[in-house]
Write a protein that holds these residues in place. Sequence first.
Motif, short mmCIF file in Angstrom:
data_model
loop_
_atom_site.label_atom_id
_atom_site.label_comp_id
_atom_site.label_asym_id
_atom_site.label_seq_id
_atom_site.Cartn_x
_atom_site.Cartn_y
_atom_site.Cartn_z
N LEU A 218 0.61 -0.96 0.33
CA LEU A 218 -0.04 0.03 -0.27
C LEU A 218 0.93 1.42 0.13
O LEU A 218 -0.09 2.11 -0.43
N LEU A 219 1.68 1.36 0.45
CA LEU A 219 2.72 2.42 0.63
C LEU A 219 3.28 2.72 -0.47
O LEU A 219 3.53 3.97 -1.59
N ALA A 220 4.05 1.66 -1.07
CA ALA A 220 4.06 1.84 -2.24
C ALA A 220 3.19 2.80 -3.98
O ALA A 220 3.51 3.65 -4.91
N PHE A 221 1.68 1.64 -3.87
CA PHE A 221 0.81 2.63 -4.20
C PHE A 221 0.67 4.13 -4.04
O PHE A 221 -0.08 5.23 -5.09
N ASN A 222 1.17 3.80 -2.21
CA ASN A 222 0.96 5.74 -1.82
C ASN A 222 1.37 6.36 -3.08
O ASN A 222 1.01 7.80 -3.41
N LEU A 223 2.50 5.86 -2.88
CA LEU A 223 3.98 6.64 -3.90
C LEU A 223 2.80 6.83 -5.77
O LEU A 223 3.69 7.95 -6.10
N ALA A 224 2.48 5.87 -6.23
CA ALA A 224 2.45 5.96 -7.07
C ALA A 224 0.74 7.06 -7.51
O ALA A 224 1.11 8.06 -8.23
N VAL A 225 -0.07 6.67 -6.26
CA VAL A 225 -0.63 8.03 -6.41
C VAL A 225 -0.08 9.77 -6.57
O VAL A 225 -0.64 10.26 -7.31
N ALA A 226 0.26 9.50 -5.37
CA ALA A 226 1.48 11.14 -5.00
C ALA A 226 1.90 11.34 -6.40
O ALA A 226 1.75 12.52 -6.80
N ALA A 227 2.40 10.44 -7.46
CA ALA A 227 3.02 10.98 -8.51
C ALA A 227 2.28 11.24 -9.25
O ALA A 227 1.98 13.05 -10.00
N ALA A 228 1.58 10.80 -9.60
CA ALA A 228 -0.02 11.43 -10.82
C ALA A 228 -0.37 12.01 -10.31
O ALA A 228 -0.98 13.71 -11.42
N SER A 229 -1.28 12.71 -8.81
CA SER A 229 -1.98 13.56 -8.83
C SER A 229 -0.93 15.18 -8.33
O SER A 229 -1.51 16.35 -8.22
N ALA A 230 0.44 14.60 -8.17
CA ALA A 230 0.99 16.27 -8.53
C ALA A 230 1.01 16.39 -9.35
O ALA A 230 1.49 18.11 -9.96
N MET A 231 1.16 15.84 -10.53
CA MET A 231 1.24 16.32 -12.22
C MET A 231 0.07 17.46 -12.06
O MET A 231 0.12 18.24 -12.82
N VAL A 232 -1.16 16.42 -11.53
CA VAL A 232 -2.16 16.97 -12.01
C VAL A 232 -2.64 18.40 -11.42
O VAL A 232 -2.86 19.97 -11.84
N ILE A 233 -2.46 18.55 -10.06
CA ILE A 233 -2.69 19.34 -9.63
C ILE A 233 -1.75 20.69 -9.16
O ILE A 233 -2.40 21.93 -9.64
N VAL A 234 -0.27 20.22 -9.41
CA VAL A 234 0.39 21.06 -9.16
C VAL A 234 0.95 22.06 -10.93
O VAL A 234 1.36 22.98 -11.00
#
Length: 438
Positions: A218-234
């Motif tokens: 799950l922690l690794a999945f969190n990193l994948a989600v953070a990578a994608a959502s950061a590109m969207v939000i930023v």
Amino acid sequence: MLKILSNRTYRHLLMAQIIALLGTGLATVALGLLAYDLAGSNAGAVLGTALAIKMLAYVGVAPIAAAFAEHWPRRAMLVTLDLLRAGVALALPFVTQIWQVYVLVFVLQAASASFTPTFQATIPDVLPDEDDYTKALSLSRLAYDLESLVSPMLAAALLTVISFHSLFAGTVVGFLVSAVLVVSVVLPQPAALARRSIYERTTRGIRIYLATPRLRGLLAFNLAVAAASAMVIVNTVVLVQARFGLGPRETAMALAAFGGGSMVAALALPKLLTLVPDRTAMLSGAGLLVLGMPLGALLDSLWPLLALWFVLGLGYSTVQTPTGRLLRRSSHAQDRPALFAAQFALSHSCWLLTYPLAGWLGARVGLAPTFLVFSLLAAIAVIVASRQWSTHDPDELAHSHDTLGADHPHVAAHGRKVGEHVHHYVFDDLHTKWPREP
């Protein structure tokens, strides 16, 4: 899905969550306007610092708060934190210095870092049936997505008749109503834990988290989600307004497309998770993120962006929504606040990494290479997740207790005087090492 609203306790808690989220959304808009009022052209730097403070509070405070909250009544704790957040929101319109904004933002976010994991850990006890809990997770995801869409529109409407300072009053009302709704119900209180040192209580959730294979995944999945959502939000505003030459309206449309994809996935997941395992659903969602992000390097107009953001929203929610099911499955009721706090801190650590990296790389090397770098980061994270979280992941595991005597209550409770026995396996004081697979 809406059948679970017949549970009065859950209904009031969901309403408390929605109203508090709307209040927080209004505060986010008002904080940006306050920063501009205080700092003028330097408002971006002020907001960037405030967001960094928010993430640091989330990462640092949640495990500590969970440690001290173990022996406190949950309802009293949640109400106190709502009142504290209301007090901070009440003070924000009166600040005259930027440093005062930073202090109040830290207190506000520290209270949220204490409130959210405790709130999340309460829901599995209110809705013990797994199907009901899955529906609650989807409704919670919908509440977050709707807040991101409704709060800016509500703020825009209110600003036509009131000043931005008055938006903070909406935040105060939101937190006060949330507190009243929490007071109106009786919350289950898990059995008291054994007395432990401050260190053991502070680190317990993270130790359980990192010792459980599916949660390391799950922690690794969190990193994948953070990578994608950061590109969207930023970088949405950079793509829409700098590259395409469009305006704030189109930027809002793009963010709404991401939120729309997330809501569609949240609505579909209760049914989907009765047909496929959590791991399969989350891998599929993460796959959408990994395959979708390289396409961001090819974007040249708004409509392809809207389609891609919708797909990324689907993947984002498909990974995020089942998270509570994994945490519930991996802990005893009394350990859930600590484990939810660990998830809160560790997931926000991933965003603390990806948010500034997305902005810095985008500015230095361009958005096309940044999309490729973040897609590679997400792909590595998904590979790690699939290796850490095995396909064979039963709830009940065979194991033995070499240090326990035959008369120990735990050994006797499972019908074996000596040797190996089988039961639902989670980490606790008697189970400190994951059994080897046969």
